[in-house]
Structure formats: structure tokens, C-alpha cells
Design a protein around this motif. Structure first.
Motif, PDB file in Angstrom:
ATOM      1  N   PHE A 109       0.824  -1.205   0.000  1.00  0.00           N
ATOM      2  CA  PHE A 109       0.000   0.000   0.000  1.00  0.00           C
ATOM      3  C   PHE A 109       0.861   1.259   0.000  1.00  0.00           C
ATOM      4  O   PHE A 109       0.599   2.206  -0.751  1.00  0.00           O
ATOM      5  CB  PHE A 109      -0.955   0.021   1.202  1.00  0.00           C
ATOM      6  N   GLU A 110       1.885   1.300   0.843  1.00  0.00           N
ATOM      7  CA  GLU A 110       2.749   2.484   0.910  1.00  0.00           C
ATOM      8  C   GLU A 110       3.433   2.739  -0.427  1.00  0.00           C
ATOM      9  O   GLU A 110       3.549   3.893  -0.861  1.00  0.00           O
ATOM     10  CB  GLU A 110       3.786   2.348   2.030  1.00  0.00           C
ATOM     11  N   GLN A 111       3.888   1.689  -1.097  1.00  0.00           N
ATOM     12  CA  GLN A 111       4.528   1.887  -2.394  1.00  0.00           C
ATOM     13  C   GLN A 111       3.523   2.369  -3.437  1.00  0.00           C
ATOM     14  O   GLN A 111       3.844   3.213  -4.267  1.00  0.00           O
ATOM     15  CB  GLN A 111       5.227   0.604  -2.857  1.00  0.00           C
ATOM     16  N   ARG A 112       2.312   1.842  -3.400  1.00  0.00           N
ATOM     17  CA  ARG A 112       1.276   2.320  -4.328  1.00  0.00           C
ATOM     18  C   ARG A 112       0.930   3.776  -4.042  1.00  0.00           C
ATOM     19  O   ARG A 112       0.757   4.576  -4.971  1.00  0.00           O
ATOM     20  CB  ARG A 112       0.031   1.448  -4.209  1.00  0.00           C
ATOM     21  N   ALA A 113       0.818   4.116  -2.773  1.00  0.00           N
ATOM     22  CA  ALA A 113       0.517   5.505  -2.407  1.00  0.00           C
ATOM     23  C   ALA A 113       1.640   6.429  -2.876  1.00  0.00           C
ATOM     24  O   ALA A 113       1.379   7.541  -3.354  1.00  0.00           O
ATOM     25  CB  ALA A 113       0.311   5.630  -0.896  1.00  0.00           C
ATOM     26  N   GLU A 114       2.886   5.979  -2.768  1.00  0.00           N
ATOM     27  CA  GLU A 114       4.018   6.788  -3.228  1.00  0.00           C
ATOM     28  C   GLU A 114       3.963   6.990  -4.738  1.00  0.00           C
ATOM     29  O   GLU A 114       4.285   8.073  -5.239  1.00  0.00           O
ATOM     30  CB  GLU A 114       5.347   6.153  -2.816  1.00  0.00           C
ATOM     31  N   MET A 115       3.536   5.969  -5.473  1.00  0.00           N
ATOM     32  CA  MET A 115       3.382   6.122  -6.920  1.00  0.00           C
ATOM     33  C   MET A 115       2.365   7.222  -7.227  1.00  0.00           C
ATOM     34  O   MET A 115       2.582   8.062  -8.105  1.00  0.00           O
ATOM     35  CB  MET A 115       2.917   4.806  -7.558  1.00  0.00           C
ATOM     36  N   TYR A 116       1.261   7.238  -6.496  1.00  0.00           N
ATOM     37  CA  TYR A 116       0.231   8.248  -6.745  1.00  0.00           C
ATOM     38  C   TYR A 116       0.716   9.635  -6.322  1.00  0.00           C
ATOM     39  O   TYR A 116       0.481  10.624  -7.016  1.00  0.00           O
ATOM     40  CB  TYR A 116      -1.074   7.868  -6.046  1.00  0.00           C
ATOM     41  N   ARG A 117       1.418   9.714  -5.185  1.00  0.00           N
ATOM     42  CA  ARG A 117       1.971  11.004  -4.761  1.00  0.00           C
ATOM     43  C   ARG A 117       2.924  11.552  -5.824  1.00  0.00           C
ATOM     44  O   ARG A 117       2.924  12.747  -6.118  1.00  0.00           O
ATOM     45  CB  ARG A 117       2.706  10.863  -3.419  1.00  0.00           C
TER      46      ARG A 117
END
Length: 196
Positions: free
Chosen positions: A113-121
Motif C-alpha cells: 500500500f505504501e509503495q502504491r501511495a508513493e506512486m500516486y503522490r
């Protein structure tokens, strides 16, 4: 359509832990996007030493997550890698029978989840550089539904079938050389129960 296994289901703790490493997950995702790459190419993407990337690629290969690929260049010293399947799935039911397994599954899910959120950020930070066409097409939404567990599972299956259809369309276009205007697109969907 690829002859590889469509979606490998990870059911053992060793494989889950091998993938649930921040750098290894980035390398695995990079291979999914590139379809095949060398350690040098991936090291450049993740800004790490080639020797470190090579080590982590070998670890992913030990657990059958990636495999050696046919060379894509004349340099016989280059070792090419590719994903061993078109993706992976990790289900709660395979890791809930022991506290250590449940804790590892939760930790892995948080990392993903954190890596996916970083992609969106990163997309949000770079939004101005993508231009109006991509900004008009990019989507972020939240929908509140009232479903049973069975209905949620049916919805998930329908979404997976839809994603597979678009994935195959993009792959066929790439293979035909129709790459003009195409970019990598991440689609992240989360569906989970909650109470107010």
C-alpha cells in the motif's frame, strides 16, 4: 496472451517475505512493466548499486518470482530477467492460521500500500508535466457501496476480468508496434468493509 501463469498465488511465508522487501518489490514491479530487464537497467531505475540489485534479483528468482529471460542484446555477459508470471495474488485466507503468518501478511500489505501511495503522490507532484490529455484521463475516486462478502467477491472478479481485457489490448498493441501515445498506467483498487 502470454504463455506464463496468469496470476501466481503466493501461499507460503518464505515467498511472501521474499517479495515483501521494499527494494525487491520495486524491482519486481519494474520487471512487470519492462517485461524483461538486466540488473544494470533496473539499478538505474531504482538508483541502487548493480551488485545490490543483482543480489535481490537472485533472491526473487530463488522463490520462483522471476526467471532468466532470453538475452535481448549481443552482450553475452548481460543476464536478463523477467517475471515468472503475469502477476501475483496474496490472499488473507492463506496466512491466517498462525500469528507469525498473519503478521507477515499484514506487514506485506502495508508495504504494498505504501509503495502504491508513493506512486500516486509522485503523479500528483508531476501532474503539471503530464499535460491536459493525461490529467483529464487520470482518475481518483471513492465509492461507498453496501455489499455482502459474496457480492464483493463477484465485483472483484468482474474488475479483474476488465483489467485483464485492457492489459491484453495494451500488450497486443505493443507487440504490433503501436506504442505512440502509450504510457504505463497504474490502476489501484481497494475494496474493504468499514464501519462509521
Amino acid at each position: 496472451m502470454s504463455s506464463k501463469e496468469r496470476n501466481r498465488r503466493i501461499t507460503d511465508l518464505g515467498t511472501l517475505k521474499a517479495l515483501a522487501h521494499p527494494l525487491r518489490m520495486r524491482l519486481y514491479r519494474g520487471l512487470l512493466v519492462a517485461r524483461a530487464a538486466t540488473a544494470s537497467q533496473l539499478a538505474e531505475q531504482v538508483d541502487e548499486a548493480v551488485s545490490l540489485v543483482s543480489y535481490h534479483l537472485r533472491r526473487l528468482a530463488e522463490f520462483g518470482l522471476i526467471e532468466e529471460a532470453e538475452p535481448r542484446s549481443a552482450d553475452s555477459r548481460e543476464r536478463w530477467w523477467e517475471p515468472a508470471s503475469d502477476g501475483v495474488s496474496i490472499r488473507d485466507e492463506d496466512f491466517r492460521d498462525a500469528p507469525e503468518k498473519a503478521a507477515a501478511h499484514t506487514a506485506a500489505s502495508r508495504l504494498f500500500f505504501e509503495q502504491r501511495a508513493e506512486m500516486y503522490r509522485s503523479f500528483l507532484d508531476q501532474r503539471a508535466h503530464w499535460g491536459p490529455e493525461w490529467n483529464r484521463s487520470a482518475e481518483s475516486m471513492e465509492t461507498m457501496l453496501r455489499l455482502t462478502p459474496e457480492e464483493l467477491l463477484d465485483m472483484d472478479r468482474e474488475m479483474q476480468a476488465l483489467f485483464r481485457r485492457w492489459e491484453e489490448r495494451g500488450r497486443a498493441a505493443d507487440e504490433a508496434g503501436d506504442t505512440d501515445g502509450r504510457e504505463n498506467v497504474a490502476v489501484h483498487a481497494y475494496a474493504f468493509p468499514f464501519r462509521l
